[in-house]
Design an enzyme around this catalytic site. Structure first.
Site, PDB file in Angstrom:
ATOM      1  CG  HIS A 112      -1.998  -0.998   1.195  1.00 15.91           C
ATOM      2  ND1 HIS A 112      -2.823  -1.205   0.103  1.00 15.91           N
ATOM      3  CD2 HIS A 112      -2.396  -1.902   2.129  1.00 15.91           C
ATOM      4  CE1 HIS A 112      -3.673  -2.180   0.371  1.00 15.91           C
ATOM      5  NE2 HIS A 112      -3.423  -2.632   1.587  1.00 15.91           N
ATOM      6  CG  ASP A 171      -3.243  -8.269   0.804  1.00 16.40           C
ATOM      7  OD1 ASP A 171      -2.456  -8.570   1.714  1.00 16.40           O
ATOM      8  OD2 ASP A 171      -4.240  -7.536   0.989  1.00 16.40           O
TER       9      ASP A 171
END
Length: 305
Positions: free
Chosen positions: A126, A163
């Site tokens: 991220h 993910d």
């Protein structure tokens, strides 16, 4: 086949406060489960080196890197946002996490091993060029991928991200680099949000509705990953390995099972054997139900053999 596993005890010192789901126990339980494997002696544990600033600069802005170093607290916590905080040892952990992936690239590309796994935290996918978010500070897999492209002069690498949350940082870092095949499956709509239209041809985004499980995921792997990855013929494959799509994970609403992580990893490894001499590097991202995480990680590792 032996797997080189990169790990440093500093990863257990990073924590973001009582009750935070990204906690040291994630690695503690994984390590405990690995020591119980019958084939534990096939794991070659390596201590990584700390990352250099020049390696971070390939994917992060210098002003941002400096701000992260400056933010490191002498006590207590520094919050980048409500979910992402540094304690006094977070910076060191983040630098060794990114260094793990760089070292994994060197080990694989220098033919010391065919498979490397980075058992690290904090996670990274991220982290954007100029922003910490989603428990992430430096984009570990992106640091390793950029190092491989720059130092080993590769023309084609792949990053497979399963993910449950889309790797927005990885997306931003390689959007304009056609040398990087980026495949991402994720719950949608969900954190951190993603624009599904107008993606470049080397990006492959596959949203899954809440409630999706094994059948939907196997369909994505069989019909949207295998052929595309093999056709791209990467010279090195990275995996952003998050295990938070498991049905027991508290932070998402997908219903993957332990076997699904073996399934996708086995497919990736078999393609790697055909197109890039089996060279695969896996990097731990999410997964927040401790027992499910340890079981899924062991299944993932078994498929890497």
């Amino acid at each position: 086949m032996a797997i080189t596993l990169f790990y440093h005890p500093i990863f257990l010192e990073h924590e973001m406060g009582l009750g935070h789901p990204e906690r040291p126990q994630r690695l503690e339980l994984i390590i405990s489960s690995l020591h119980q494997l019958q084939w534990h002696d096939e794991l070659l544990w390596q201590t990584p080196h700390i990352i250099l600033k020049e390696d971070l600069l390939r994917v992060h802005h210098e002003e941002y890197i400096n701000s992260v170093f400056a933010a490191s607290p002498k006590e207590g916590y520094y919050y980048f946002d409500g979910d992402t905080a540094m304690n006094p040892l977070t910076l060191e952990a983040a630098c060794f996490a990114a260094g793990s992936v760089k070292d994994a690239v060197k080990a694989v590309m220098d033919k010391q091993t065919k498979r490397a796994v980075c058992l690290i935290r904090p996670p990274g996918h991220h982290a954007e060029p100029d922003r910490a978010m989603g428990f992430c500070f430096f984009n570990n897999v992106a640091v390793g991928a950029a190092f491989a492209l720059d130092v080993y002069k590769l023309d084609r690498i792949a990053i497979i991200d399963f993910d449950v949350h889309h790797g927005n940082g990885t997306e931003k870092m390689f959007r304009d680099d056609p040398r990087v095949f980026y495949w991402s499956s994720f719950q949608h709509p969900f954190y951190p949000g993603v624009e599904l239209d107008k993606q470049p041809s080397h990006f492959h985004f596959h949203p899954l509705a809440a409630g999706s499980g094994s059948e939907a995921f196997h369909d994505l792997v069989d019909n949207h990953l295998v052929d595309a990855l093999e056709a791209f013929a990467p010279q090195l494959i990275f995996i952003s390995a998050g295990f938070d799509a498991h049905r027991k994970d508290p932070l998402a609403e997908l219903f993957f099972l332990q076997k699904d992580y073996f399934y996708v990893t086995d497919k990736i490894v078999k393609i790697a054997e055909r197109v890039c001499e089996g060279k695969v590097i896996s990097t731990l991202e999410g997964g927040y139900h401790l027992k499910a995480l340890s079981h899924c990680f062991s299944a993932h590792l078994k498929a890497m053999r």
